[in-house]
Design an enzyme around this catalytic site. Structure first.
Site, PDB file in Angstrom:
ATOM      1  N   SER A 138      15.495  -7.142  -8.037  1.00 13.56           N
ATOM      2  CA  SER A 138      15.533  -7.093  -9.493  1.00 13.56           C
ATOM      3  C   SER A 138      16.164  -5.796  -9.987  1.00 13.56           C
ATOM      4  O   SER A 138      16.042  -4.736  -9.360  1.00 13.56           O
ATOM      5  CB  SER A 138      14.133  -7.246 -10.096  1.00 13.56           C
ATOM      6  OG  SER A 138      14.126  -6.971 -11.483  1.00 13.56           O
ATOM      7  N   TYR A 151       5.155  -4.534 -11.721  1.00 13.40           N
ATOM      8  CA  TYR A 151       6.461  -5.067 -11.336  1.00 13.40           C
ATOM      9  C   TYR A 151       7.449  -3.926 -11.114  1.00 13.40           C
ATOM     10  O   TYR A 151       8.186  -3.900 -10.122  1.00 13.40           O
ATOM     11  CB  TYR A 151       6.963  -6.010 -12.433  1.00 13.40           C
ATOM     12  CG  TYR A 151       8.169  -6.846 -12.051  1.00 13.40           C
ATOM     13  CD1 TYR A 151       8.021  -7.964 -11.239  1.00 13.40           C
ATOM     14  CD2 TYR A 151       9.439  -6.539 -12.528  1.00 13.40           C
ATOM     15  CE1 TYR A 151       9.114  -8.748 -10.902  1.00 13.40           C
ATOM     16  CE2 TYR A 151      10.535  -7.323 -12.206  1.00 13.40           C
ATOM     17  CZ  TYR A 151      10.367  -8.427 -11.388  1.00 13.40           C
ATOM     18  OH  TYR A 151      11.452  -9.204 -11.048  1.00 13.40           O
TER      19      TYR A 151
END
Length: 266
Positions: A138, A151
């Site tokens: 990501s 995250y």
């Protein structure tokens, strides 16, 4: 890497980016594509949609023994694993006050899940002197997922893991890529937007939302060029440079965006 006649394993393969990678690898002539997902039915449905070259199986990437068993079975059936895609991931939408269980799950899936895949696939690749590991890290691993502290922390760790493996094993013939997309039209983003999560709203306000198939296109190009960073959103490279050159200015810009979004809620 040319995908023709290659054997690929993809975790998180039941939908989104994982399923798109499976479709594209098959279209590129892969000999076998194994889609593994915690949702076994979704993995099987995605494989059925691809055709006989694909197989769908259930897998919990936090279970290292299960990941090893999947790689062992793939090597037994197909002789090797040429490409292992550690793609499974979870978001939380939480901050520092997120429950410890959410922090633990993010760590186990987003970091240890990748580690389990690398540990399982790497020995066979080293024996053959070739192979490719693709870790979905990501853009949050290079920047920040505003509104999601677990995250952000775990995706930064995933990039660090990918870089360490790349430095350590490239001279032994194993290539490593870190896939770092920004906004992608997947259930993870859609659910976050539906629930009004700040992080999802920041992503939606920060640039184009790509389809999983567009991400798969970028992966094919990145694998062919053996790039470490695969950036479907090319602007992420510029963001990362700006963040490195002026971290205070970068943070100020994000705070300004957050203030604007919160003001719109009033």
């Amino acid at each position: 890497m040319n995908l023709t006649d290659r054997v690929a394993v993809i975790t998180g393969g039941g939908g989104g980016i994982g399923a798109a990678l499976g479709r594209r690898f098959a279209a590129e002539g892969a000999a076998a594509v194994v889609l593994a997902d915690l949702a076994a039915d979704a993995a099987r449905a995605a494989a059925d949609a691809i055709g006989p070259v694909a197989t769908g199986v259930g897998l919990d990437v936090t279970d290292e023994a299960a990941v090893r068993a999947l790689v062992d079975e793939t090597e037994r059936r197909h002789g090797r694993v040429d490409l292992f895609c550690a793609n499974a991931g979870v978001s939380t939408g939480g901050g520092l006050d997120a429950p410890d269980a959410d922090w633990e799950r993010a760590w186990r899936v987003n970091v240890l899940g990748h580690l389990h895949g690398v540990r399982a696939a790497l020995p066979g690749m080293l024996r053959r002197g070739q192979g490719h590991l693709l870790l979905t890290c990501s853009a949050a691993g290079l920047l920040t997922a505003v509104g999601d502290a677990p995250y952000t922390a775990t995706k930064h760790a995933a990039v660090g893991l990918a870089e360490w493996v790349a430095i350590t094993y490239r001279d032994a013939g194993v290539r490593v890529s870190a896939l770092c997309p920004q906004g992608v039209d997947t259930p993870m983003l859609a659910d976050g937007l539906a629930e009004g999560h700040l992080g999802a709203r920041v992503i939606a306000a920060s640039g184009a939302i790509l389809t999983p198939d567009q991400v798969a296109d970028a992966v094919i190009a990145g694998l062919a060029e053996e790039r470490f960073l695969i950036l479907p959103h090319t602007e992420v490279a510029d963001y990362a440079r700006r963040r490195a050159e002026d971290p205070d200015g970068w943070q100020a810009g994000l705070r300004k965006l957050v203030r604007r979004l919160r003001a719109a809620d009033r």
